[in-house]
Design an enzyme around this catalytic site. Structure first.
Site, mmCIF file in Angstrom:
data_model
loop_
_atom_site.group_PDB
_atom_site.id
_atom_site.type_symbol
_atom_site.label_atom_id
_atom_site.label_comp_id
_atom_site.label_asym_id
_atom_site.label_seq_id
_atom_site.Cartn_x
_atom_site.Cartn_y
_atom_site.Cartn_z
ATOM 1 N N GLU A 166 0.860 -1.194 0.000
ATOM 2 C CA GLU A 166 0.000 0.000 0.000
ATOM 3 C C GLU A 166 0.893 1.239 0.000
ATOM 4 O O GLU A 166 1.797 1.344 0.824
ATOM 5 C CB GLU A 166 -0.854 -0.037 1.281
ATOM 6 C CG GLU A 166 -1.725 1.175 1.505
ATOM 7 C CD GLU A 166 -2.373 1.159 2.903
ATOM 8 O OE1 GLU A 166 -1.957 0.357 3.772
ATOM 9 O OE2 GLU A 166 -3.279 1.990 3.123
ATOM 10 N N HIS A 174 0.947 5.555 -0.073
ATOM 11 C CA HIS A 174 0.300 6.868 -0.036
ATOM 12 C C HIS A 174 1.369 7.931 -0.209
ATOM 13 O O HIS A 174 2.401 7.884 0.469
ATOM 14 C CB HIS A 174 -0.452 7.084 1.283
ATOM 15 C CG HIS A 174 -1.540 6.091 1.454
ATOM 16 N ND1 HIS A 174 -2.698 6.138 0.719
ATOM 17 C CD2 HIS A 174 -1.618 4.982 2.219
ATOM 18 C CE1 HIS A 174 -3.450 5.107 1.043
ATOM 19 N NE2 HIS A 174 -2.818 4.383 1.947
HETATM 20 C C1 DQA Z 1 -3.663 9.342 -0.837
HETATM 21 C C2 DQA Z 1 -4.254 9.698 0.534
HETATM 22 C C3 DQA Z 1 -5.755 9.531 0.539
HETATM 23 O O1 DQA Z 1 -6.278 9.846 1.811
HETATM 24 C C4 DQA Z 1 -6.386 10.466 -0.482
HETATM 25 O O2 DQA Z 1 -7.782 10.256 -0.538
HETATM 26 C C5 DQA Z 1 -5.760 10.346 -1.829
HETATM 27 C C6 DQA Z 1 -4.321 10.151 -1.943
HETATM 28 C C7 DQA Z 1 -2.157 9.615 -0.916
HETATM 29 O O3 DQA Z 1 -1.548 9.117 -1.853
HETATM 30 O O4 DQA Z 1 -1.597 10.312 -0.059
HETATM 31 O O5 DQA Z 1 -6.433 10.516 -2.840
HETATM 32 O O6 DQA Z 1 -3.869 7.970 -1.064
#
Ligand code: DQA
Length: 145
Positions: free
Chosen positions: A97, A99
């Site tokens: 995952e 972010h």
């Molecule tokens: C995200 C974080 C999520 O909370 C958000 O909705 C996104 C991008 C990130 O890459 O930091 O769209 O996944």
């Protein structure tokens, strides 16, 4: 080795959306860098972005039996989608995952990740480098055979 990079909703707006959180590099530039990474490291990387939850589920299912690892930034679906969690569990492909932003330091509603339970690793807040760190991890882990 075949790897799949999945991006969820609004990530096609990178470079435009909230640059203070997600940076100024465009989505097209990220895609180009991922293709260069694939060439440099001799791996196949399929890239897919969708704003639609079911399309992402379909893509995860289609990876069954032919993909060694998944890098997934489910974007907003991170915080809502049992369907993506179930799809990742169904195919049992090693997943990371990613972010771009540091979700741990953001709003309360971003503190839940449904997909996390089906991922071996989570990388948050490293910007776009997080995608490449995830790919490095999956390459080091080896094939899913
Ligand atoms: C995200 C974080 C999520 O909370 C958000 O909705 C996104 C991008 C990130 O890459 O930091 O769209 O996944």
């Amino acid at each position: 080795m075949k790897l799949l990079v999945l991006n969820g909703p609004n990530l096609n707006m990178l470079g435009i959306r909230e640059p203070e959180l997600y940076g100024s590099e465009s989505f097209a530039a990220l895609c180009r860098r991922l293709s260069e990474y694939a060439e440099e490291h001799g791996v196949e990387i399929e890239q897919y972005q969708s704003n639609h939850e079911g399309d992402l589920v379909d893509k995860i299912q289609a990876a069954y039996g032919n993909t060694d690892g998944i890098v997934i930034n489910p974007a907003a679906y991170t915080h809502t989608s049992v369907a993506l969690l179930d799809a990742l569990k169904a195919v049992s492909i090693p997943a990371v995952e990613v972010h771009i932003s540091d979700v741990a330091r953001r709003e309360d509603f971003r503190q839940v990740s449904y997909v996390r339970a089906a991922c071996e690793k989570t990388i948050c807040g490293h910007g776009l480098d997080g995608y490449f760190e995830a790919l490095d991890y999956l390459r080091a882990r080896g094939t899913n055979a």
